[in-house]
Design an enzyme around this catalytic site. Structure first.
Site, PDB file in Angstrom:
ATOM      1  NE  ARG A 190      -6.798   4.858   5.553  1.00  0.00           N
ATOM      2  CZ  ARG A 190      -6.317   6.019   5.955  1.00  0.00           C
ATOM      3  NH1 ARG A 190      -6.731   6.536   7.088  1.00  0.00           N
ATOM      4  NH2 ARG A 190      -5.434   6.660   5.230  1.00  0.00           N
TER       5      ARG A 190
ATOM      6  CB  ILE B 216       8.512   6.435  14.180  1.00  0.00           C
ATOM      7  CG1 ILE B 216       9.626   5.386  14.047  1.00  0.00           C
ATOM      8  CG2 ILE B 216       8.289   7.193  12.869  1.00  0.00           C
ATOM      9  CD1 ILE B 216      10.956   5.880  13.560  1.00  0.00           C
TER      10      ILE B 216
ATOM     11  CG  ASP C 223       3.705   1.421   9.458  1.00  0.00           C
ATOM     12  OD1 ASP C 223       3.412   2.293  10.280  1.00  0.00           O
ATOM     13  OD2 ASP C 223       3.862   1.662   8.239  1.00  0.00           O
TER      14      ASP C 223
ATOM     15  NE  ARG D 144       1.734  10.361  10.075  1.00  0.00           N
ATOM     16  CZ  ARG D 144       1.158   9.445   9.295  1.00  0.00           C
ATOM     17  NH1 ARG D 144      -0.080   9.103   9.468  1.00  0.00           N
ATOM     18  NH2 ARG D 144       1.845   8.889   8.324  1.00  0.00           N
ATOM     19  N   PRO D 145       3.470  16.705  11.139  1.00  0.00           N
ATOM     20  CG  PRO D 145       5.318  17.882  11.930  1.00  0.00           C
ATOM     21  CD  PRO D 145       4.460  16.679  12.215  1.00  0.00           C
ATOM     22  CB  VAL D 146       3.464  18.521   5.578  1.00  0.00           C
ATOM     23  CG1 VAL D 146       2.587  17.282   5.610  1.00  0.00           C
ATOM     24  CG2 VAL D 146       2.637  19.787   5.717  1.00  0.00           C
ATOM     25  CG  ASP D 147       8.248  20.444   9.539  1.00  0.00           C
ATOM     26  OD1 ASP D 147       7.666  19.343   9.454  1.00  0.00           O
ATOM     27  OD2 ASP D 147       9.194  20.648  10.313  1.00  0.00           O
TER      28      ASP D 147
ATOM     29  CE  LYS E  13      -1.354   1.825   3.984  1.00  0.00           C
ATOM     30  NZ  LYS E  13      -1.323   3.220   4.425  1.00  0.00           N
ATOM     31  CG  ASN E  14       2.413   2.767   3.579  1.00  0.00           C
ATOM     32  OD1 ASN E  14       1.249   3.143   3.367  1.00  0.00           O
ATOM     33  ND2 ASN E  14       2.874   2.540   4.801  1.00  0.00           N
TER      34      ASN E  14
ATOM     35  CB  CYS F 149      -3.566  11.252  11.702  1.00  0.00           C
ATOM     36  SG  CYS F 149      -1.995  10.478  11.932  1.00  0.00           S
TER      37      CYS F 149
HETATM   38  C1  EPZ Z   1       5.107   6.707   6.295  1.00  0.00           C
HETATM   39  O1  EPZ Z   1       4.489   7.837   6.894  1.00  0.00           O
HETATM   40  C2  EPZ Z   1       4.065   5.617   6.268  1.00  0.00           C
HETATM   41  N1  EPZ Z   1       2.906   6.083   5.522  1.00  0.00           N
HETATM   42  C3  EPZ Z   1       3.634   5.267   7.692  1.00  0.00           C
HETATM   43  O2  EPZ Z   1       2.729   4.188   7.638  1.00  0.00           O
HETATM   44  C4  EPZ Z   1       4.877   4.845   8.480  1.00  0.00           C
HETATM   45  O3  EPZ Z   1       4.519   4.607   9.811  1.00  0.00           O
HETATM   46  C5  EPZ Z   1       5.940   5.946   8.426  1.00  0.00           C
HETATM   47  O4  EPZ Z   1       6.245   6.276   7.046  1.00  0.00           O
HETATM   48  C6  EPZ Z   1       7.252   5.555   9.096  1.00  0.00           C
HETATM   49  O5  EPZ Z   1       7.764   4.408   8.504  1.00  0.00           O
HETATM   50  C7  EPZ Z   1       2.903   6.049   4.203  1.00  0.00           C
HETATM   51  O6  EPZ Z   1       3.869   5.664   3.549  1.00  0.00           O
HETATM   52  C8  EPZ Z   1       1.658   6.475   3.531  1.00  0.00           C
HETATM   53  P1  EPZ Z   1       7.526  10.018   8.174  1.00  0.00           P
HETATM   54  P2  EPZ Z   1       5.149   9.277   6.812  1.00  0.00           P
HETATM   55  O7  EPZ Z   1       7.455  11.265   7.398  1.00  0.00           O
HETATM   56  O8  EPZ Z   1       5.894   9.382   5.529  1.00  0.00           O
HETATM   57  C9  EPZ Z   1       7.907  13.506  11.419  1.00  0.00           C
HETATM   58  C10 EPZ Z   1       0.641   3.116   7.918  1.00  0.00           C
HETATM   59  O9  EPZ Z   1       0.066   2.616   8.918  1.00  0.00           O
HETATM   60  N2  EPZ Z   1       7.775  14.462  10.300  1.00  0.00           N
HETATM   61  O10 EPZ Z   1       8.684   9.104   7.943  1.00  0.00           O
HETATM   62  O11 EPZ Z   1       4.113  10.273   7.108  1.00  0.00           O
HETATM   63  C11 EPZ Z   1       6.626  12.704  11.657  1.00  0.00           C
HETATM   64  O12 EPZ Z   1       5.704  13.435  12.427  1.00  0.00           O
HETATM   65  C12 EPZ Z   1       1.342   4.452   8.029  1.00  0.00           C
HETATM   66  O13 EPZ Z   1       0.656   2.575   6.807  1.00  0.00           O
HETATM   67  C13 EPZ Z   1       7.949  15.807  10.567  1.00  0.00           C
HETATM   68  O14 EPZ Z   1       8.234  16.224  11.699  1.00  0.00           O
HETATM   69  O15 EPZ Z   1       6.181   9.197   8.018  1.00  0.00           O
HETATM   70  C14 EPZ Z   1       7.157  11.461  12.333  1.00  0.00           C
HETATM   71  O16 EPZ Z   1       7.322  11.681  13.696  1.00  0.00           O
HETATM   72  C15 EPZ Z   1       1.160   5.071   9.354  1.00  0.00           C
HETATM   73  N3  EPZ Z   1       7.815  16.696   9.520  1.00  0.00           N
HETATM   74  C16 EPZ Z   1       8.532  11.263  11.663  1.00  0.00           C
HETATM   75  O17 EPZ Z   1       8.845  12.518  11.041  1.00  0.00           O
HETATM   76  C17 EPZ Z   1       7.510  16.290   8.267  1.00  0.00           C
HETATM   77  O18 EPZ Z   1       7.391  17.146   7.363  1.00  0.00           O
HETATM   78  C18 EPZ Z   1       8.590  10.211  10.587  1.00  0.00           C
HETATM   79  O19 EPZ Z   1       7.462  10.370   9.714  1.00  0.00           O
HETATM   80  C19 EPZ Z   1       7.342  14.919   8.012  1.00  0.00           C
HETATM   81  C20 EPZ Z   1       7.487  14.017   9.057  1.00  0.00           C
END
Ligand code: EPZ
Length: 429
Positions: free
Chosen positions: A402, A332, A310, A125-128, A22-23, A120
């Site tokens: 999902r 994480i 996950d 989970r910010p997008v900065d 999926k991811n 969520c």
């Molecule tokens: C991906 O999420 C996966 N989702 C998640 O799976 C998975 O848990 C995660 O990677 C870690 O492996 C998808 O691929 C759709 P990150 P993602 O950016 O990309 C922080 C599932 O159940 N962060 O690696 O959103 C964030 O808050 C899902 O399938 C920022 O601070 O994860 C987290 O603490 C749940 N700023 C850390 O980084 C940002 O701009 C890692 O998140 C982006 C992230």
């Protein structure tokens, strides 16, 4: 709404074919925005999340056709032109990964307006970092009323992007945007998850020049245009790991196929430490456990190749009946223990202290009504239900739908007593 009922006690014996990830699939689907030629994705899982992203892509001008092709389930995505650069709140809110259309839209058509995803259940989970990457590539970013307005009328420019922390989504987003940028982009402190390698392979099949995915440094030499391609989605390591844990929990012998053993090595090591047998095969693993009780083991989640966040909820479920106390540290996400109180409803003995949960194994769980809070949490309840005495009923399983393709069928084929109870259409409070 639908629920799932599990009658505990049956061992699992049989074969489970692992679906496409999926991811990975949802990022590969977003790559279709980068070319006016068709992208054919094979080994595609049929999930609520892929359907959902298909809906958003359709609004942006992509035709999305699902069918059974010569090599199984496929989706053909074709965006002759981008008809809209607008991704509304309603669609992005429901699935965070929708936000990843922003980069490809700006890269292809110079502008986009995409809703911020919001928080969520597992954390803020910010997008900065996503925005930092796009700005480094020369996009002008403005935030108004919950929307990101991104503009790069003269195209994106290659740049050095240094991420302060490892982010899967931001690394993927930077790759998706940089492939059409003018010049060379170097991403440092990139995420190393296998899905990044899958994205690199797909983009390169489309004519991009990406190297280094799977290591902390990814180098992308921008090209003027991308073409159509066929790409097979990588096996879903989280689905694979989930069924591996389920087999260890219920006992018996389950062969997971259509996958690769190295995708779950960090889990396999923990399963072995706990006392299960894991045989690495050419296309997956065989997980066995005879009647003896598993031992408690500690774990800490980490970016790949560490133990996947996950799979943390599933492993916690496994530890609820192990012999001894297990310490589970989540590093994480800040709020990823929502399954703990639900597991406790089944009789588990768990205490949570900040980012650490302590699980003291009990002899026997008892079936109860429980509620799914997110995708991986919900499947941990199903795993616990496999050994709980009597019936466990999991509600809010739209979370499960999902990300797990035909879960009841796959577990049922191995002897699990799992059935879906169709809802009456009434929302659950
Ligand atoms: C991906 O999420 C996966 N989702 C998640 O799976 C998975 O848990 C995660 O990677 C870690 O492996 C998808 O691929 C759709 P990150 P993602 O950016 O990309 C922080 C599932 O159940 N962060 O690696 O959103 C964030 O808050 C899902 O399938 C920022 O601070 O994860 C987290 O603490 C749940 N700023 C850390 O980084 C940002 O701009 C890692 O998140 C982006 C992230």
């Amino acid at each position: 709404m639908d629920r799932i009922a599990i009658t505990g006690g049956a061992q699992l014996n049989g074969v489970i074919p692992v679906s496409g990830a999926k991811n990975s699939a949802i990022k590969l689907m977003a790559a279709s925005l980068l070319t006016d030629e068709p992208l054919r994705l094979t080994n595609m899982p049929r999930l609520a999340d892929t359907r959902f992203l298909g809906k958003l892509l359709t609004r942006l001008g992509v035709s999305v056709t699902e069918s059974d092709g010569p090599d199984g389930q496929q989706t053909i995505l074709h965006a002759p032109e981008i008809t809209s650069g607008f991704a509304p709140y309603d669609l992005v809110r429901q699935m965070r990964a929708s936000f990843n259309v922003l980069g490809p839209l700006v890269a292809r058509s110079g502008q986009a307006k995409v809703s911020l995803p919001g928080g969520c259940t597992i954390g803020a989970r910010p997008v900065d970092l996503h925005l930092q990457a796009l700005e480094a590539l020369g996009a002008k970013i403005d935030l108004h009323e919950g929307y990101v307005y991104a503009q790069a009328p003269r195209g994106l420019k290659g740049a050095e992007i240094v991420f302060p922390i490892v982010s899967v989504g931001a690394t993927e987003h930077a790759m998706l945007a940089a492939v059409l940028a003018d010049g060379v982009t170097v991403i440092r402190n990139a995420a190393c998850e296998p899905e990044l390698v899958d994205l690199q392979e797909c983009l390169n099949a489309m004519g991009a020049k990406v190297e280094g995915a799977g290591t902390p440094t990814v180098t992308i030499t921008g090209v003027a245009r991308l073409k159509g391609a066929t790409h097979s989605v990588i096996p879903d390591r989280i689905e694979m790991g989930t069924y591996a844990v389920a087999a260890a929990m219920a006992g018996g012998e389950v062969r997971l196929t259509k996958a690769r053993p190295e995708l779950i090595e960090s889990l396999s090591v923990k399963l072995e430490e706990a006392g299960a047998t894991v045989v690495r095969t050419e296309d997956g693993v065989i997980v066995k456990r005879n009647g003896s009780r598993l031992n408690a083991v500690d774990l800490e989640t980490a970016p790949f190749p560490g133990f996947a966040t996950d799979l943390q909820a599933q492993f916690m479920a496994l530890m609820t009946t192990a012999n001894g106390e297990s310490r589970i540290r989540e590093t994480i996400f800040e709020n990823r223990f929502m399954h703990a109180p639900e597991l406790m409803r089944l009789g588990a003995d768990i205490s949570v202290h900040g980012g650490e949960a302590r699980v003291r194994g009990v002899e026997q769980l008892e079936g109860a009504e429980v509620m799914a809070t997110d995708l991986r949490a919900s499947v941990s309840l199903v795993i616990a239900g496999l050994v709980a005495r009597g019936e466990t009923v999991v509600s809010r399983i739209y979370h499960l739908d999902r990300g797990f393709e035909r879960l009841e069928e796959k577990l049922g084929a191995c002897g699990a007593q799992v059935r879906r109870i169709k809802g009456d259409g009434e929302p659950e409070l």
